[in-house]
Design a protein around this motif. Structure first.
Motif, mmCIF file in Angstrom:
data_model
loop_
_atom_site.group_PDB
_atom_site.id
_atom_site.type_symbol
_atom_site.label_atom_id
_atom_site.label_comp_id
_atom_site.label_asym_id
_atom_site.label_seq_id
_atom_site.Cartn_x
_atom_site.Cartn_y
_atom_site.Cartn_z
ATOM 1 N N ARG A 170 21.545 18.429 91.453
ATOM 2 C CA ARG A 170 22.242 19.486 90.723
ATOM 3 C C ARG A 170 21.347 20.722 90.549
ATOM 4 N NH1 ARG A 170 26.754 19.352 87.807
ATOM 5 N NH2 ARG A 170 26.811 17.066 87.869
ATOM 6 N N ALA A 173 20.759 22.466 93.957
ATOM 7 C CA ALA A 173 21.897 23.275 94.388
ATOM 8 C C ALA A 173 21.974 24.584 93.605
ATOM 9 C CB ALA A 173 23.190 22.487 94.218
ATOM 10 N N GLY A 174 21.668 24.521 92.328
ATOM 11 C CA GLY A 174 21.705 25.732 91.523
ATOM 12 C C GLY A 174 20.635 26.731 91.924
ATOM 13 N N ALA A 177 21.550 28.446 95.267
ATOM 14 C CA ALA A 177 22.876 29.089 95.285
ATOM 15 C C ALA A 177 22.824 30.568 95.663
ATOM 16 C CB ALA A 177 23.574 28.889 93.946
ATOM 17 N N PRO A 178 21.824 31.349 95.208
ATOM 18 C CA PRO A 178 21.796 32.780 95.569
ATOM 19 C C PRO A 178 21.376 33.047 97.016
ATOM 20 C CG PRO A 178 20.557 32.342 93.535
ATOM 21 C CD PRO A 178 20.788 31.034 94.214
ATOM 22 N N TRP A 179 20.895 32.069 97.739
ATOM 23 C CA TRP A 179 20.409 32.285 99.093
ATOM 24 C C TRP A 179 21.580 32.549 100.039
ATOM 25 C CZ3 TRP A 179 16.340 27.759 99.708
ATOM 26 C CH2 TRP A 179 15.307 27.951 98.756
ATOM 27 N N GLU A 181 24.497 32.256 102.588
ATOM 28 C CA GLU A 181 25.413 31.104 102.654
ATOM 29 C C GLU A 181 25.083 30.136 103.772
ATOM 30 O OE1 GLU A 181 30.234 30.235 103.051
ATOM 31 O OE2 GLU A 181 29.449 32.279 103.161
ATOM 32 N N ARG A 184 21.862 28.227 103.002
ATOM 33 C CA ARG A 184 22.099 27.296 101.890
ATOM 34 C C ARG A 184 22.909 26.083 102.354
ATOM 35 N NH1 ARG A 184 25.577 30.328 98.571
ATOM 36 N NH2 ARG A 184 27.276 29.310 99.688
ATOM 37 N N ASP A 185 24.000 26.339 103.091
ATOM 38 C CA ASP A 185 24.855 25.241 103.535
ATOM 39 C C ASP A 185 24.127 24.301 104.498
ATOM 40 O OD1 ASP A 185 26.818 26.326 101.977
ATOM 41 O OD2 ASP A 185 28.040 27.081 103.637
ATOM 42 N N THR A 199 27.367 18.498 97.269
ATOM 43 C CA THR A 199 26.766 19.206 96.158
ATOM 44 C C THR A 199 27.721 20.220 95.557
ATOM 45 O OG1 THR A 199 24.621 18.978 97.175
ATOM 46 C CG2 THR A 199 24.815 20.693 95.531
ATOM 47 N N SER A 200 28.583 20.792 96.393
ATOM 48 C CA SER A 200 29.477 21.809 95.897
ATOM 49 C C SER A 200 30.749 21.243 95.307
ATOM 50 C CB SER A 200 29.844 22.778 97.029
ATOM 51 O OG SER A 200 30.479 22.081 98.072
#
Length: 201
Positions: A170, A173-174, A177-179, A181, A184-185, A199-200
């Motif tokens: 958790r 992932a937080g 998150a700003p990285w 897309e 991040r994915d 995670t999402s």
């Protein structure tokens, strides 16, 4: 979200995912895109998260012909150099040197079937017991190698790395998150593809 799967290779043009799939497909996609994309292109082996270089000179056929081939065991070749009776090449059993303490050899010598059978049983048992843990560790390491290359200078990288190795999904992932897309994915896929829950979610 459905269970994620990780293709064997991926290429990124800057922060954007350019192509994913078998290495030949990714290489051709890069060759086609070369010249039209200003960002540097990096190819990743998703099993390790490490980047690799390929030679894009020549035709598509020539590019594919030069690609590194996956390493495979060669039991027949190696076993054929051993004196007859060493190993069982038809079953893929290969002779190797093993260094153990005398007490280990003594114990192995008392096991049914001898040292070789006992060692094979021990290895298979360890694989059975620790297989899931080993896969999770490999996935975590691959995610870390990828994120070090693609996001090592992004805000929160150090904290995200600590959360990844602490298996704090958790928080991890937080932090990422700003990285971008696609980056991040891809990290999420590498790190958690063996987990049923996204995670999402």
């Amino acid at each position: 979200m459905t269970e994620m799967s990780v293709p064997p290779f991926s290429a990124f043009a800057g922060p954007k995912l350019l192509a994913s799939g078998p290495l030949a497909e990714v290489a051709i996609a890069i060759k086609i895109a070369t010249g039209a994309i200003a960002d540097p292109i990096v190819i990743f082996d998703n099993a390790t998260g490490k980047s690799l270089d390929i030679d894009l000179r020549g035709s598509h056929r020539e590019v594919v012909a030069r690609l590194p081939q996956p390493s495979t065991p060669e039991p027949a070749t190696e076993a054929s150099t051993e004196p007859r009776g060493r190993g069982r090449p038809k079953l893929g059993v290969v002779a190797r040197e093993v260094t153990l303490l005398p007490r280990h050899w003594e114990w192995l010598g008392t096991q049914p079937g001898g040292a070789s059978v006992a060692l094979r049983k021990l290895v298979e048992e360890a694989r059975r017991v620790h297989g899931d843990r080993d896969r999770l560790r490999a996935a975590r390491d691959a995610a870390y190698h990828f994120m070090s290359t693609m996001a090592g200078d992004r805000p929160g990288f150090e904290e995200a790395s600590r959360a990844l190795f602490a298996d704090d999904r958790r928080r991890f992932a937080g932090l990422i998150a700003p990285w971008p897309e696609d980056i991040r994915d891809h990290i999420i896929k590498l790190a958690f593809s063996d987990r049923a829950e996204s995670t999402s979610a």
